[in-house]
Scaffold this active site. Structure first.
Site, PDB file in Angstrom:
ATOM      1  N   HIS A 483       0.813  -1.209   0.000  1.00 35.27           N
ATOM      2  CA  HIS A 483       0.000   0.000   0.000  1.00 35.27           C
ATOM      3  C   HIS A 483       0.843   1.253   0.000  1.00 35.27           C
ATOM      4  O   HIS A 483       0.612   2.201  -0.723  1.00 35.27           O
ATOM      5  CB  HIS A 483      -0.800   0.037   1.314  1.00 35.27           C
ATOM      6  CG  HIS A 483      -2.193  -0.405   1.151  1.00 35.27           C
ATOM      7  ND1 HIS A 483      -2.921  -0.946   2.161  1.00 35.27           N
ATOM      8  CD2 HIS A 483      -2.994  -0.365   0.089  1.00 35.27           C
ATOM      9  CE1 HIS A 483      -4.118  -1.231   1.735  1.00 35.27           C
ATOM     10  NE2 HIS A 483      -4.182  -0.898   0.483  1.00 35.27           N
ATOM     11  N   ARG A 590     -15.867   7.724 -16.980  1.00 34.85           N
ATOM     12  CA  ARG A 590     -16.259   6.368 -16.554  1.00 34.85           C
ATOM     13  C   ARG A 590     -17.392   6.537 -15.539  1.00 34.85           C
ATOM     14  O   ARG A 590     -17.140   6.854 -14.382  1.00 34.85           O
ATOM     15  CB  ARG A 590     -15.079   5.641 -15.919  1.00 34.85           C
ATOM     16  CG  ARG A 590     -13.998   5.180 -16.899  1.00 34.85           C
ATOM     17  CD  ARG A 590     -12.949   4.349 -16.171  1.00 34.85           C
ATOM     18  NE  ARG A 590     -12.101   3.597 -17.073  1.00 34.85           N
ATOM     19  CZ  ARG A 590     -10.879   3.976 -17.448  1.00 34.85           C
ATOM     20  NH1 ARG A 590     -10.363   5.088 -16.992  1.00 34.85           N
ATOM     21  NH2 ARG A 590     -10.168   3.210 -18.257  1.00 34.85           N
ATOM     22  N   GLU A 720     -13.055  -2.034 -28.473  1.00 30.82           N
ATOM     23  CA  GLU A 720     -12.273  -2.726 -27.450  1.00 30.82           C
ATOM     24  C   GLU A 720     -12.442  -4.240 -27.532  1.00 30.82           C
ATOM     25  O   GLU A 720     -11.907  -4.967 -26.723  1.00 30.82           O
ATOM     26  CB  GLU A 720     -12.587  -2.193 -26.046  1.00 30.82           C
ATOM     27  CG  GLU A 720     -14.044  -2.122 -25.706  1.00 30.82           C
ATOM     28  CD  GLU A 720     -14.309  -1.512 -24.326  1.00 30.82           C
ATOM     29  OE1 GLU A 720     -13.366  -1.313 -23.552  1.00 30.82           O
ATOM     30  OE2 GLU A 720     -15.487  -1.284 -24.028  1.00 30.82           O
ATOM     31  N   CYS A 791      -8.764   5.977 -25.819  1.00 31.67           N
ATOM     32  CA  CYS A 791      -9.014   6.354 -24.426  1.00 31.67           C
ATOM     33  C   CYS A 791      -8.507   5.288 -23.468  1.00 31.67           C
ATOM     34  O   CYS A 791      -8.644   5.412 -22.261  1.00 31.67           O
ATOM     35  CB  CYS A 791     -10.493   6.630 -24.189  1.00 31.67           C
ATOM     36  SG  CYS A 791     -11.516   5.164 -24.411  1.00 31.67           S
TER      37      CYS A 791
HETATM   38  C1  PEP Z   1     -10.345   0.176 -22.179  1.00 32.55           C
HETATM   39  O1  PEP Z   1     -10.761  -0.986 -22.136  1.00 32.55           O
HETATM   40  O2  PEP Z   1      -9.274   0.518 -22.723  1.00 32.55           O
HETATM   41  C2  PEP Z   1     -11.121   1.244 -21.533  1.00 32.55           C
HETATM   42  C3  PEP Z   1     -10.818   2.514 -21.679  1.00 32.55           C
HETATM   43  O3  PEP Z   1     -12.153   0.853 -20.748  1.00 32.55           O
HETATM   44  P1  PEP Z   1     -11.957   0.331 -19.232  1.00 32.55           P
HETATM   45  O4  PEP Z   1     -10.499   0.400 -18.897  1.00 32.55           O
HETATM   46  O5  PEP Z   1     -12.797   1.212 -18.379  1.00 32.55           O
HETATM   47  O6  PEP Z   1     -12.472  -1.074 -19.327  1.00 32.55           O
HETATM   48 MG    MG Z   2     -12.803  -1.331 -21.477  1.00 27.48          MG
END
Ligand code: PEP
Ligand code: MG
Length: 866
Positions: A483, A590, A720, A791
């Site tokens: 931690h 998010r 993704e 992203c």
């Molecule tokens: C990803 O999968 O790259 C993404 C941005 O979504 P998450 O990390 O929230 O699954």
């Molecule tokens: Mg994702």
């Protein structure tokens, strides 16, 4: 060995070592001498083999191979700890002679150890043989103060049938409701699911128990639930009695049966980032012995937080806490414990609610929140109260309760529970300090540029230091993934761990260079080296300041090509910080932050208010709101999800939303309520093909029609899944923009779980297979004049930025803090250079080769290697 059984359930424990048997009082360690782990006998060994003291299952061999736990058929756990402080040897001198998880017979060899080496290196060879306190067994007879041979009678133990087990609440009256369910949580009932289960019962009046693996746990106790060790697929029984018993059973059954996974090791939160099973890294071997440290010496250590620091040593000496075993009057002691807990609770609440800027403050807040979860844990309190009723002092009772729980968690050998052990031990110290009237914060007066030296800091101790004066941290023990290491990294404080005990001998004021890039602590270095290190730090600071000053400008390549640099955001505070960091918008909100860790979904009005606050914090900059990405590594207890073998391949992202239409519609309405409407666009997670988009558009159109909205809203899809990348041409035709989620795209392309610590070194988004999919998606987007963004985590890597641009990406959405760096890196390269790099990268065989290429371009463009 005698096997006659004068008492029911009697178990005979044979001496596991040849040597001299002694009382635990003689062990030079308060934990063993104070019976904090349980009662037993110590043996001073004369030979180097540890044997099984009884038949049983070998449940645990510690990572440092110095301690072994065996469980008998009756559930009694016997812990054998060879020598004192031998964990510091990091396994040196020990050889494992049996396999964890297997059954062993009395007398089987378990460990061999080098007696001479231990005699030289360890403070004592005394080996406690402990019947752990939570086993529910007591010692009837023990062999003390005589020579023993392997196999001689050492102890006779019997079940503690007379006493109510610690924390067991009396059964509530009324009919008992029960149900058998299968544990759906992918990694079993570890910390997060346990907390969710306990929380789901908060408003229900019932006594609820869960039976698993031959053990029973109070379902309101996070600690007791974790101690069950229940794994994915285990059949468990829920039993409840009391007015809300039926509801309690169905609530828990729904929550337990949800197939979920552990928090993502690669996720954005600090607590989720601890996927590495490393426990306590051993001190560097060379550092264990040797002459006192002097000018020009260098201690090797393990890098816990990268960076360089020049400063002077300040030894952190934790306050001595004296605890009397015996208490005054139990009521007085109980009141004292409650007062101390209240004081700590108030401090933790302040820390958890603090809105200070920075990842360090956020990390401290998350850890405070975890401690808050434990401070009122009914099982811990029941165990402490039981000790109080036996005449123990408040401090002793609290410590006993927390150490017993910590020992039980450790015995499960589940690396995911390690952080909960840390939490328990940290909370123990905080309450003991409060009881003794001392404050952790008041300990240390730090001069400017202090390099704080400690054996191992607790997170609460680190966050109580004056961060502005801490140049670096040097710890004798500790692990790179503890931690405290994670908080140090979040605070941007360079840190070395596992430097060994010699670090503790450094005098206050000693001049040091803490080089947490090479992994050494340099002691009183020569003047020329000091000057060079100071000059390097000064030039880095100047560069950082320049990059931050330039970060508010829009991002352009050296040839003027416009690239948008946005931020990923998960709260209002992050949105505010992102703007200060130079974000030109938010490329990924998010929204899970509103849905996780609660028992009911947020109301539409609450969502709308939060989205509006974030839009306002962005001051008119674009806001990309991703609809709920539940399921997979983001379990949501209140969503009815079927048990799934492979949650990452199951009902997650847009699939979950389409399967829970009222929830989805409410979220869409909340997004459409944000003003000004043009500021927002909608992003859909886990899209497989254009069918998903068609289904979403139908829901969206209906919601807009109901609201009488004529304004259109841009809808983008996340790329993704490999399917969406391959079909990107169709998706680009149907969507308004594409945003590539490299975290999931990498896990699904490489077939490597993003939460796997073992595969983490190979899970690299710069793998050419992933790059080819990115190129395919980017090319399709450009052909349809659609914006294509990244992203996922790759967008936050300055090294990767020119490569992504070369592949066709025109928007990067990154962690706020790296935005100044990203803009600076991009400003030094031209589009032609980026394209050339990308073309070459696509032909490479692995990620390492791609990294090397990208590194070369950075160096050519005048970027010093970091
Ligand atoms: C990803 O999968 O790259 C993404 C941005 O979504 P998450 O990390 O929230 O699954
Ligand atoms: Mg994702």
């Amino acid at each position: 060995m005698s096997t006659s059984a004068p008492a029911e359930g009697l178990i005979t424990l044979a001496a596991p070592l040849a040597g001299w048997s002694a009382s635990l009082d003689e062990t030079p360690d308060a934990v063993f001498a104070g019976r904090m782990m349980g009662d037993g006998v110590a043996i001073d060994p004369t030979a180097g083999t540890l044997h099984a003291p009884c038949d049983g299952e070998l449940v645990l061999i510690a990572a440092a191979r110095h301690a072994v736990t065996l469980r008998t058929a009756g559930g009694c756990q016997v812990l054998m700890h060879v020598g004192i402080d031998t964990v510091a040897l990091g396994g040196e001198g020990f050889t494992v002679a049996a396999t964890p998880g297997t059954r062993v017979r009395t007398g089987d060899p378990l460990l061999r150890f080098d007696l001479d080496l231990l005699a030289r290196r360890a403070p004592s060879l005394l080996t406690p043989v402990i019947v752990t306190a939570d086993s529910g067994f007591r010692i009837l007879k023990r062999t003390l103060d005589c020579a023993v041979a392997v196999g001689d009678l050492l102890m006779e133990i019997v079940p503690e049938s007379s006493a109510t087990p610690a924390g067991a609440a009396p059964a509530a009256p009324g009919r008992v409701h029960s149900r058998r369910v299968t544990v759906g949580f992918e990694h079993g009932i570890h910390a997060r699911p346990a907390a969710l289960l306990a929380a789901s019962l908060k408003d229900l009046a019932a006594d609820v128990r869960i039976m698993a693996r031959g053990h029973e746990a109070n379902a309101r106790s996070t600690v007791a639930l974790m101690t069950l060790g229940a794994q994915h697929g285990d059949a468990v029984e829920i039993r409840a009695s009391g007015p809300d018993a039926a509801l309690a059973v169905s609530t828990l059954a729904a929550a337990l049966g949800v197939t979920t996974a552990a928090p993502a090791g690669t996720g954005s939160t600090v607590r989720a980032a601890r996927a590495d099973p490393a426990v306590t890294a051993p001190p560097a071997d060379a550092a264990l012995q040797g002459p006192p440290l002097g000018p020009g010496d260098a201690l090797p250590g393990v890098i816990a937080s990268r960076g360089l620091a020049v400063g002077r040593a300040v030894q952190f000496r934790p306050p001595e806490i004296q605890i009397a075993a015996a208490g005054a009057d139990p009521e007085q002691e109980s009141a004292a414990l409650d007062r101390a807990r209240a004081a700590v609770r108030a401090r933790l609440e302040r820390r958890a609610a603090a809105t200070a800027e920075g990842a360090g403050a956020r990390a401290a807040g998350e850890i405070a929140a975890a401690h808050l979860e434990l401070i009122d844990d009914p099982e811990l309190l029941a165990a402490a109260r039981l000790e109080l009723s036996r005449g123990r002092s408040a401090g002793f009772a609290w410590r006993q309760a927390l150490r017993t729980a910590a020992a039980a968690l450790r015995a499960l050998a589940d690396p995911r529970l390690r952080e909960r052990v840390d939490d328990l031990l940290d909370l123990e110290t905080q309450v003991l300090l409060a009881l003794s009237g001392k404050s952790a914060a008041a300990q240390l007066e730090l001069p400017e540029q202090s390099i704080v030296i400690a054996r191992e800091l607790l997170p609460s101790q680190l966050v109580s230091l004056d961060a502005a004066r801490v140049a670096g941290l040097a710890m004798a023990a500790g692990g790179a993934t503890s931690h405290v290491s994670i908080i140090a990294a979040a605070m941007g404080v360079p840190a070395l761990v596992a430097l060994g005990p010699r670090a503790l001998s450094l005098g206050d004021g000693t001049q040091l260079i803490l080089d947490a890039e090479r992994g050494v602590l340099e002691i009183e270095p020569p003047a020329a080296r000091l000057d060079a290190a100071r000059a390097l730090l000064a030039s880095r600071r100047a560069r950082l300041a320049a990059e931050r000053a330039a970060a508010q400008r829009e991002c352009r390549l050296a040839d003027g090509t416009r690239i948008e640099v946005f931020a990923n955001v998960g709260s209002v505070a992050e949105a505010e910080a992102a703007v200060r960091d130079g974000a030109e918008g938010c490329g990924l909100l998010r929204t899970e932050f509103l849905f996780l860790d609660r028992q009911l979904p947020p109301e539409e009005a609450e969502q709308a208010a939060e989205y509006q606050k974030i839009a306002d914090a962005l001051g008119g900059r674009p806001l990309t709101i991703r609809t709920l990405d539940a399921g997979g590594d983001k379990p949501i207890a209140y969503l009815p999800q079927p048990p799934e073998e492979n949650p990452a391949l199951g009902l997650r992202g847009v699939r979950t939303s389409l399967a829970n239409l009222p929830l989805f519609e409410a979220q869409l309405r909340a997004i459409l309520a944000v003003r000004p409407g043009e500021q927002c666009r909608i992003l859909l997670p886990m899209i497989t093909d254009s069918g998903d988009l068609t289904a979403v558009r139908a829901v969206l159109d209906q919601v807009r029609a109901e609201r009488g909205l004529t304004r259109t809203v841009e809808v983008g899809v996340m790329i993704e899944t490999p399917a969406s990348a391959v079909l990107a041409d169709q998706l680009a035709a149907a969507a308004d923009f594409l945003s590539i989620g490299t975290n999931d795209l990498t896990q699904y392309t490489l077939a490597m779980d993003r939460t796997s610590a073992q595969l983490a070194p190979r899970l690299d988004a710069l793998h050419p297979a992933v790059l080819r999919l990115i190129e395919r998606a980017a090319t399709a987007a450009l052909a349809h004049q659609r914006m294509v963004a990244v992203c996922g985590g790759l967008a936050s890597e300055p090294l990767a930025a020119p490569l992504l641009v070369g592949l066709g990406v025109r928007e990067l959405s990154a962690v706020g803090a790296v935005i100044p760096r990203l803009k600076a890196v991009l400003s030094r390269v031209t589009l032609a250079e980026c394209r050339a790099l990308a073309q070459e990268a696509l032909t490479q065989r692995d990620a390492a080769a791609v990294r090397a290429l990208a590194q070369r371009l950075q160096e050519r463009s005048g970027e010093a290697p970091r």
